[in-house]
Design a protein around this motif. Structure first.
Motif, PDB file in Angstrom:
ATOM      1  N   LYS A 118       6.493 -13.042  -0.957  1.00 33.53           N
ATOM      2  CA  LYS A 118       6.032 -13.111  -2.347  1.00 33.53           C
ATOM      3  C   LYS A 118       7.249 -13.051  -3.275  1.00 33.53           C
ATOM      4  CE  LYS A 118       2.437 -10.365  -3.480  1.00 33.53           C
ATOM      5  NZ  LYS A 118       1.528  -9.180  -3.399  1.00 33.53           N
ATOM      6  N   ARG A 119       8.140 -12.072  -3.047  1.00 36.97           N
ATOM      7  CA  ARG A 119       9.345 -11.940  -3.886  1.00 36.97           C
ATOM      8  C   ARG A 119      10.187 -13.215  -3.864  1.00 36.97           C
ATOM      9  NH1 ARG A 119       9.126  -6.548  -2.546  1.00 36.97           N
ATOM     10  NH2 ARG A 119       9.418  -5.201  -4.347  1.00 36.97           N
ATOM     11  N   LYS A 120      10.378 -13.777  -2.654  1.00 37.65           N
ATOM     12  CA  LYS A 120      11.210 -14.985  -2.530  1.00 37.65           C
ATOM     13  C   LYS A 120      10.595 -16.146  -3.298  1.00 37.65           C
ATOM     14  CE  LYS A 120      14.245 -14.258   1.277  1.00 37.65           C
ATOM     15  NZ  LYS A 120      13.694 -13.314   2.295  1.00 37.65           N
ATOM     16  N   THR A 155       7.708   4.250  -0.972  1.00 36.05           N
ATOM     17  CA  THR A 155       8.596   3.683  -1.983  1.00 36.05           C
ATOM     18  C   THR A 155       7.902   3.891  -3.327  1.00 36.05           C
ATOM     19  OG1 THR A 155       7.567   1.577  -1.436  1.00 36.05           O
ATOM     20  CG2 THR A 155       9.799   1.942  -0.606  1.00 36.05           C
ATOM     21  N   ILE A 156       8.605   3.595  -4.424  1.00 32.27           N
ATOM     22  CA  ILE A 156       7.975   3.736  -5.741  1.00 32.27           C
ATOM     23  C   ILE A 156       6.884   2.679  -5.872  1.00 32.27           C
ATOM     24  CG2 ILE A 156       8.328   3.617  -8.232  1.00 32.27           C
ATOM     25  CD1 ILE A 156      11.166   4.783  -7.745  1.00 32.27           C
ATOM     26  N   GLU A 157       7.228   1.427  -5.646  1.00 30.69           N
ATOM     27  CA  GLU A 157       6.238   0.355  -5.655  1.00 30.69           C
ATOM     28  C   GLU A 157       5.451   0.400  -4.342  1.00 30.69           C
ATOM     29  OE1 GLU A 157       5.817  -1.498  -8.288  1.00 30.69           O
ATOM     30  OE2 GLU A 157       7.688  -1.157  -9.385  1.00 30.69           O
ATOM     31  N   TRP A 158       4.344  -0.308  -4.330  1.00 34.84           N
ATOM     32  CA  TRP A 158       3.525  -0.352  -3.097  1.00 34.84           C
ATOM     33  C   TRP A 158       3.926  -1.507  -2.191  1.00 34.84           C
ATOM     34  CZ3 TRP A 158      -1.924   1.399  -1.802  1.00 34.84           C
ATOM     35  CH2 TRP A 158      -2.060   2.765  -2.082  1.00 34.84           C
ATOM     36  N   PRO A 196       5.869  11.416  -2.617  1.00 31.54           N
ATOM     37  CA  PRO A 196       7.252  11.254  -3.084  1.00 31.54           C
ATOM     38  C   PRO A 196       7.947  10.120  -2.321  1.00 31.54           C
ATOM     39  CG  PRO A 196       7.097  13.142  -1.607  1.00 31.54           C
ATOM     40  CD  PRO A 196       5.703  12.579  -1.729  1.00 31.54           C
ATOM     41  N   LYS A 197       9.117   9.709  -2.826  1.00 30.76           N
ATOM     42  CA  LYS A 197       9.960   8.759  -2.102  1.00 30.76           C
ATOM     43  C   LYS A 197      11.147   9.530  -1.572  1.00 30.76           C
ATOM     44  CE  LYS A 197      12.863   4.673  -2.697  1.00 30.76           C
ATOM     45  NZ  LYS A 197      13.321   3.592  -3.574  1.00 30.76           N
ATOM     46  N   PRO A 198      11.459   9.542  -0.257  1.00 33.88           N
ATOM     47  CA  PRO A 198      10.544   9.124   0.783  1.00 33.88           C
ATOM     48  C   PRO A 198       9.375  10.109   0.906  1.00 33.88           C
ATOM     49  CG  PRO A 198      12.440  10.229   1.777  1.00 33.88           C
ATOM     50  CD  PRO A 198      12.658  10.194   0.290  1.00 33.88           C
TER      51      PRO A 198
END
Ligand code: XMP
Length: 326
Positions: free
Chosen positions: A116-118, A322-325, A317-319
């Motif tokens: 998706k990011r790419k 991650t902050i995002e899912w 928390p992280k770890p």
């Protein structure tokens, strides 16, 4: 090749007066560097590119062309604000590209987060390059590079946001805030007259709401992310938390659960609330929020957001999260 190290004599910009001095100096330098040539800038509406746009508008006016690409993954009201602030109030030469269908069609059925990011990154470059090719005589490309981007060139931004312009598009770079830290960019932005909600904005990932609409993005679930995010931001603002919590947003996973509304059985998505504090985003703590606020958020989100019947609070928390899912 430009100098990549912040001059040791450079004072930390902490006051309006220092910001004004920086602005005056930059306007001189920008005019000297650019002369009567044309400059292109990808303007996302984030604080860094907005400050660069405001500086360039002051320095060279309509020799600057800003391109704002709406990829459909922006927060509620963002494209409208970019148009209002830069085109209507500052008189910028702004090209607004509605690329929503193009991005969402490319992303249809793609559930792997890195793919998706790419796709989002590559499509962004394609759209921007197409706009650049339509313009004649552009010699410079302005960028909102800030000092941490240079220092942490292996960091989050460059790790996530891959890709550069194609070979045929060669520009000299204009990077007026490249030696500034984020807090300094904000002081400068404030002095340039940018609105507070642009200047003090929380971090927002390049792929935008796309990584908060978990799995394959659908338009209806994406709207649920956008609407619930708008409610969360509004309530955080009202509760005085907007400048205090480092990052807060909503996520809509790609599964449903049963519920009941007005005596009718529902089968809808949950909305996940995520709010964290961190110094460097490498580790993060969950923000300890008032329970009354949480209950109010649940009530608003479940009544106002279409297709949603539950609200969950992610207190990981992280770890290990991650902050995002995605
Ligand atoms: P994570 O989820 O890795 O996020 O704990 C750490 C910080 O990075 C942001 N983030 C991104 N920023 N492009 C970006 O520009 C991305 O693809 C991306 N992914 C995560 C995230 O919002 C958090 O602030």
């Amino acid at each position: 090749m430009s100098e990549m190290k912040r001059p040791e004599t450079m004072e930390r910009i902490t006051t309006p007066a220092l910001a004004q001095a920086f602005i005056a100096e930059q306007l001189k330098e920008l005019k000297a560097q650019i002369g009567d040539k044309k400059v292109l800038l990808a303007l996302s509406g984030g604080v860094d590119s907005s400050v660069v746009a405001a500086l360039l508008i002051k320095a060279i006016g309509n020799q600057l062309t800003c391109v704002h690409v709406n990829h459909g993954l922006l927060r509620k009201g963002e494209p409208e604000q970019v148009i209002k602030v830069f085109r209507e109030e500052m008189g910028a030469n702004l090209i607004y590209v509605d690329a929503v269908d193009r991005f969402l069609d490319k992303l249809a059925g793609v559930d792997d987060p890195e793919r998706k990011r790419k796709i989002i990154g590559a499509e962004f470059i394609d759209v921007f390059a197409e706009e650049a090719r339509k313009l004649d005589g552009v010699e410079f490309l302005a960028q909102g590079t800030i000092y941490p981007d240079i220092l942490e060139s292996k960091g989050i931004k460059s790790h996530h946001n891959v890709g550069g312009l194609p070979e045929d598009l060669k520009f000299e770079l204009v990077e007026p805030v490249k030696f500034l830290y984020k807090d300094e960019v904000r002081v400068v932005g404030k002095e340039l007259g940018l609105p507070d909600n642009m200047v003090y904005r929380q971090p927002f990932p390049g792929p935008g709401l796309g990584v908060r609409c978990v799995g394959a993005i659908t338009r209806d679930r994406l709207e649920a992310v956008r609407e619930s995010d708008a409610i969360l931001r509004e309530e955080f603002e009202k509760a005085g938390l907007a400048g205090k919590v480092w990052q807060y947003f909503t996520v809509v996973p790609d599964f449903k659960s049963t519920g009941i509304t007005d005596g009718q059985r529902t089968y809808d998505w949950p909305v996940v609330i995520r709010a964290v504090n961190t110094v460097d985003a490498v580790t993060a703590e969950v923000a300890e929020l008032d329970f009354q606020l949480m209950k109010h958020l649940v009530a608003r989100i479940t009544t106002e957001v279409k297709g949603v019947n539950r609200v969950l609070w992610d207190i990981t928390p992280k770890p290990s999260g991650t902050i995002e899912w995605e």
